[in-house]
Design a protein around this motif. Structure first.
Motif, PDB file in Angstrom:
ATOM      1  N   LEU A  73       1.111  -1.300   0.114  1.00 43.66           N
ATOM      2  CA  LEU A  73      -0.072  -0.010   0.541  1.00 43.66           C
ATOM      3  C   LEU A  73       0.886   1.613   0.386  1.00 43.66           C
ATOM      4  O   LEU A  73       2.072   1.016   0.713  1.00 43.66           O
ATOM      5  N   GLY A  74       0.792   2.428  -0.950  1.00 43.09           N
ATOM      6  CA  GLY A  74       1.296   3.579  -1.089  1.00 43.09           C
ATOM      7  C   GLY A  74       2.709   3.542  -1.998  1.00 43.09           C
ATOM      8  O   GLY A  74       3.392   3.673  -1.859  1.00 43.09           O
ATOM      9  N   LYS A  75       3.332   1.785  -2.171  1.00 41.50           N
ATOM     10  CA  LYS A  75       4.478   1.737  -2.268  1.00 41.50           C
ATOM     11  C   LYS A  75       4.187   2.178  -4.376  1.00 41.50           C
ATOM     12  O   LYS A  75       5.973   2.615  -4.596  1.00 41.50           O
ATOM     13  N   PHE A  76       3.474   3.067  -4.573  1.00 43.15           N
ATOM     14  CA  PHE A  76       3.599   3.030  -6.036  1.00 43.15           C
ATOM     15  C   PHE A  76       4.862   4.964  -6.271  1.00 43.15           C
ATOM     16  O   PHE A  76       5.071   5.113  -6.909  1.00 43.15           O
ATOM     17  N   MET A  77       4.133   5.483  -4.906  1.00 42.05           N
ATOM     18  CA  MET A  77       4.971   7.032  -4.678  1.00 42.05           C
ATOM     19  C   MET A  77       6.504   6.689  -4.732  1.00 42.05           C
ATOM     20  O   MET A  77       7.574   7.473  -5.040  1.00 42.05           O
ATOM     21  N   GLU A  78       6.891   5.122  -4.663  1.00 43.82           N
ATOM     22  CA  GLU A  78       8.684   5.513  -4.418  1.00 43.82           C
ATOM     23  C   GLU A  78       8.525   5.362  -6.278  1.00 43.82           C
ATOM     24  O   GLU A  78       9.587   5.534  -6.753  1.00 43.82           O
ATOM     25  N   SER A  79       7.698   4.851  -7.160  1.00 40.79           N
ATOM     26  CA  SER A  79       7.893   4.213  -8.248  1.00 40.79           C
ATOM     27  C   SER A  79       7.738   6.371  -9.138  1.00 40.79           C
ATOM     28  O   SER A  79       8.297   6.683  -9.653  1.00 40.79           O
ATOM     29  N   ALA A  80       6.575   7.138  -8.356  1.00 38.83           N
ATOM     30  CA  ALA A  80       6.469   8.216  -8.932  1.00 38.83           C
ATOM     31  C   ALA A  80       7.895   9.121  -9.041  1.00 38.83           C
ATOM     32  O   ALA A  80       8.177   9.879  -9.953  1.00 38.83           O
ATOM     33  N   GLN A  81       8.240   8.738  -7.930  1.00 36.04           N
ATOM     34  CA  GLN A  81       9.526   9.745  -6.927  1.00 36.04           C
ATOM     35  C   GLN A  81      10.743   9.380  -7.979  1.00 36.04           C
ATOM     36  O   GLN A  81      11.772  10.033  -8.747  1.00 36.04           O
ATOM     37  N   ALA A  82      10.805   7.485  -8.503  1.00 31.71           N
ATOM     38  CA  ALA A  82      12.058   7.436  -9.078  1.00 31.71           C
ATOM     39  C   ALA A  82      12.088   7.873 -10.023  1.00 31.71           C
ATOM     40  O   ALA A  82      12.635   8.113 -11.073  1.00 31.71           O
ATOM     41  N   LEU A 110       1.315  -0.927  -9.228  1.00 28.62           N
ATOM     42  CA  LEU A 110       1.342  -0.316  -7.775  1.00 28.62           C
ATOM     43  C   LEU A 110       0.094  -0.195  -7.638  1.00 28.62           C
ATOM     44  O   LEU A 110      -0.602  -0.188  -6.157  1.00 28.62           O
ATOM     45  N   LEU A 111      -0.290   0.953  -7.980  1.00 29.98           N
ATOM     46  CA  LEU A 111      -1.391   2.010  -7.326  1.00 29.98           C
ATOM     47  C   LEU A 111      -2.978   1.173  -7.964  1.00 29.98           C
ATOM     48  O   LEU A 111      -3.214   1.089  -7.103  1.00 29.98           O
ATOM     49  N   LEU A 112      -3.142   0.322  -9.042  1.00 34.32           N
ATOM     50  CA  LEU A 112      -4.428  -0.065  -9.399  1.00 34.32           C
ATOM     51  C   LEU A 112      -4.656  -1.730  -9.026  1.00 34.32           C
ATOM     52  O   LEU A 112      -4.889  -1.566  -8.338  1.00 34.32           O
TER      53      LEU A 112
END
Length: 246
Positions: A73-82, A110-112
């Motif tokens: 949960l919320g890990k998609f933000m790591e990819s957004a930062q990357a 990860l978001l979906l």
């Protein structure tokens, strides 16, 4: 007896294992390995006619998969930062493009996946047909991320090989300069090993979403073995990271 128990509890391997499992990534890789082991055993037992025993392992696989979604949960933000860091960072165009593609794919996946988790626990109810399309889209983005990761690994491996050849072909008159070259070669070799290691993980993992979206048709036994191997490899990375090693 108490002395033996004390040695086991306080053993460095036990302490190192606890450090790994104290991280979300460490727990996720362990659960992933157990999930794919359960997937393999369920397939093996079912193929031999043991339906009741297979159902037990299939249930374990499903619950571990659902539990791992919670860890993400919320890990998609790591990819957004990357993605943003990759856009701003200098480097070879091909490597940057494939890295951005990889992180965009993982971001969407990860978001979906978070939305799918909310539907699975009945926090947000989707129509069965919509949920099915969502799960397929999750796998499509996972597949996309891995494909870009494979392309990035190939490009990076080629560049590193050229850099190694260039350094090896140079001659140095001073010992200090030669020592500096040897250090650069050592660092390049470590980077190459890391790239190769990730490439092996990607080349095995890619078949899992590829099967889910219908591009290939591998059975759960093969996919279970692939998942076990890549989970152990990823857990090994977490083990060395927890020990402060690269």
């Amino acid at each position: 007896m108490a002395s033996i128990a004390s040695q086991l509890v306080l053993h460095p391997v036990t302490s190192q294992s606890l450090r790994v499992l104290n991280t979300s990534a460490g727990r996720d890789k362990l659960y992933r390995g157990l999930q794919y082991l359960a997937r393999f055993l369920a397939w093996l037992l079912l193929s031999r006619g043991y339906k009741i025993q297979a159902a037990r392992w299939d249930a374990l696989k499903s619950h571990l998969a659902l539990g791992r979604k919670l860890l993400r949960l919320g890990k998609f933000m790591e990819s957004a930062q990357a993605v943003l860091r990759a856009i701003a960072a200098p480097g070879e165009t091909g490597e940057r493009v494939t890295l951005i593609g990889r992180q965009v794919g993982y971001f969407a996946y990860l978001l979906l996946d978070n939305v799918a988790w909310a539907n699975n626990i009945k926090f947000y109810n989707l129509q069965p047909s919509t949920a099915q399309k969502l799960n397929k889209r999750v796998m499509q983005f996972w597949f996309t991320g891995i494909v870009f990761s494979i392309a990035n690994g190939l490009l990076k491996a080629g560049r590193l090989a050229n850099e190694v050849k260039k350094l090896q072909g140079q001659t140095w008159n001073e010992k200090s300069a030669e020592a500096e070259r040897d250090l650069k070669l050592h660092n390049l070799q470590l980077t190459r090993e890391s790239v190769r290691y990730q490439f092996v993980i990607d080349i095995l993992d890619v078949w899992i979403p590829a099967t889910a979206i219908g591009l290939v048709n591998l059975n759960d036994g093969v996919l279970g073995v692939f998942g076990i191997i890549t989970s152990v490899m990823a857990l090994r990375q977490q083990w060395f990271a927890a020990a402060g090693k690269k």
